[in-house]
Design a protein around this motif. Structure first.
Motif, PDB file in Angstrom:
ATOM      1  N   LEU A  96      89.165  51.892  43.570  1.00 42.21           N
ATOM      2  CA  LEU A  96      88.303  51.694  44.734  1.00 42.21           C
ATOM      3  C   LEU A  96      87.803  50.258  44.810  1.00 42.21           C
ATOM      4  N   LEU A  97      87.538  49.639  43.664  1.00 39.20           N
ATOM      5  CA  LEU A  97      87.094  48.248  43.682  1.00 39.20           C
ATOM      6  C   LEU A  97      88.210  47.311  44.138  1.00 39.20           C
ATOM      7  N   VAL A  98      89.467  47.669  43.832  1.00 38.57           N
ATOM      8  CA  VAL A  98      90.590  46.883  44.335  1.00 38.57           C
ATOM      9  C   VAL A  98      90.624  46.945  45.863  1.00 38.57           C
ATOM     10  N   VAL A 103      89.239  44.252  51.313  1.00 39.93           N
ATOM     11  CA  VAL A 103      88.767  44.795  52.582  1.00 39.93           C
ATOM     12  C   VAL A 103      88.728  43.756  53.700  1.00 39.93           C
ATOM     13  N   ASP A 104      88.692  42.462  53.372  1.00 38.93           N
ATOM     14  CA  ASP A 104      88.671  41.432  54.413  1.00 38.93           C
ATOM     15  C   ASP A 104      90.007  41.316  55.138  1.00 38.93           C
ATOM     16  N   ARG A 105      91.062  41.825  54.542  1.00 42.27           N
ATOM     17  CA  ARG A 105      92.392  41.687  55.133  1.00 42.27           C
ATOM     18  C   ARG A 105      93.010  43.013  55.527  1.00 42.27           C
ATOM     19  N   VAL A 106      92.319  44.101  55.309  1.00 48.12           N
ATOM     20  CA  VAL A 106      92.834  45.423  55.677  1.00 48.12           C
ATOM     21  C   VAL A 106      91.731  46.172  56.414  1.00 48.12           C
ATOM     22  N   GLY A 107      92.072  47.313  56.977  1.00 46.14           N
ATOM     23  CA  GLY A 107      91.078  48.094  57.706  1.00 46.14           C
ATOM     24  C   GLY A 107      89.979  48.600  56.789  1.00 46.14           C
ATOM     25  N   ALA A 108      88.714  48.439  57.208  1.00 44.01           N
ATOM     26  CA  ALA A 108      87.581  48.846  56.376  1.00 44.01           C
ATOM     27  C   ALA A 108      87.287  50.341  56.486  1.00 44.01           C
ATOM     28  N   GLY A 109      87.743  50.988  57.558  1.00 43.32           N
ATOM     29  CA  GLY A 109      87.402  52.386  57.792  1.00 43.32           C
ATOM     30  C   GLY A 109      87.699  53.305  56.622  1.00 43.32           C
ATOM     31  N   PRO A 110      88.942  53.312  56.117  1.00 40.94           N
ATOM     32  CA  PRO A 110      89.247  54.193  54.982  1.00 40.94           C
ATOM     33  C   PRO A 110      88.439  53.857  53.734  1.00 40.94           C
ATOM     34  N   VAL A 111      88.137  52.583  53.540  1.00 35.43           N
ATOM     35  CA  VAL A 111      87.363  52.170  52.370  1.00 35.43           C
ATOM     36  C   VAL A 111      85.932  52.695  52.482  1.00 35.43           C
ATOM     37  N   ILE A 112      85.348  52.592  53.668  1.00 32.00           N
ATOM     38  CA  ILE A 112      83.996  53.119  53.897  1.00 32.00           C
ATOM     39  C   ILE A 112      83.967  54.621  53.627  1.00 32.00           C
ATOM     40  N   GLU A 116      81.775  56.552  50.690  1.00 37.85           N
ATOM     41  CA  GLU A 116      80.823  57.627  50.967  1.00 37.85           C
ATOM     42  C   GLU A 116      81.169  58.883  50.163  1.00 37.85           C
ATOM     43  N   GLU A 117      82.472  59.159  50.005  1.00 36.71           N
ATOM     44  CA  GLU A 117      82.884  60.304  49.184  1.00 36.71           C
ATOM     45  C   GLU A 117      82.474  60.098  47.727  1.00 36.71           C
ATOM     46  N   THR A 175      77.449  49.218  49.620  1.00 34.57           N
ATOM     47  CA  THR A 175      78.699  48.593  50.056  1.00 34.57           C
ATOM     48  C   THR A 175      79.179  49.197  51.362  1.00 34.57           C
ATOM     49  N   ALA A 176      79.105  50.529  51.495  1.00 34.82           N
ATOM     50  CA  ALA A 176      79.507  51.178  52.741  1.00 34.82           C
ATOM     51  C   ALA A 176      78.624  50.721  53.893  1.00 34.82           C
TER      52      ALA A 176
END
Length: 205
Positions: A96-98, A103-112, A116-117, A175-176
């Motif tokens: 998850l930290l990777v 996150v600056d170069r990929v979509g943040a939605g899935p990471v958020i 939260e999970e 972070t989220a």
């Protein structure tokens, strides 16, 4: 550290069957050493063969017979030797930290969503650790228990597990929240989809 040392330390509380040991790992020991049930069963068999634990068969009328294990004198000597050895520094290895790093170069939605999970899972474990600590204290005040309680080792490791989960929950939530705010402000990358941002980045635009 090897799995054998975690198993020997867990067995210091008394006799455990393989099933009971797996439950003990799931509730308490897993906060500092993870192992699957089948790994624990295999490790118990090896420890018994090496004389580090002793086992006895318990006959049960209405259920299958079970085997109970306890630490032997040789097992205690193994733990003594392990305790005297220098401990290696701990480190984090978390996929998850990777994802947050990228996150600056990929979509943040899935990471958020995954943050939260993780926060929800940590919150659930915080509740479990809190209940386990209360059971260990058996009505005593924590400071009094820490000064005069019985077996203190499992309590201290559970305190560390609780602190870890609290810190992990708080970091995931923070972070989220930061990433959501940047999405609302249009600060997330260039405001394009993750694939488009990646393509532009590769082209240097």
């Amino acid at each position: 550290m090897a799995l054998r040392h975690a198993v020997l330390a867990a067995l210091l509380d008394g006799e455990y069957s393989g099933y009971q040991l797996a439950k003990a790992f799931d509730v308490g020991v897993a906060n500092f050493w993870h192992a699957l049930p089948q790994q624990l069963y295999a490790e118990l068999a090896k420890l018994e063969k090496e004389g580090l634990v002793t086992g006895r068969q318990v006959v049960q009328e209405t259920r299958p017979n079970k085997r109970l294990f306890r630490v032997s004198e040789a097992g205690l000597a193994e733990l003594e030797e392990f305790v005297q050895a220098a401990s290696k520094p701990s480190f984090i290895r978390d996929d998850l930290l990777v994802k947050v790093q990228a996150v600056d170069r990929v979509g943040a939605g899935p990471v958020i969503e995954q943050l939260e999970e993780r926060a929800s899972a940590a919150e659930a474990r915080i509740g479990l650790f809190g209940e386990l600590l209360r059971r260990m204290r058996d009505g005593a005040d924590e400071e009094e228990f820490l000064r005069r309680g019985g077996r203190i080792g499992p309590y201290l490791t559970c305190m560390r597990g609780l602190a870890f989960e609290e810190g992990h929950r708080d970091w995931c939530r923070r972070t989220a929240a930061v990433l959501r705010e940047r999405q609302r402000d249009g600060t997330e990358g260039s405001g394009k989809t993750g694939a488009a941002r990646t393509a532009n980045w590769k082209r240097g635009t």
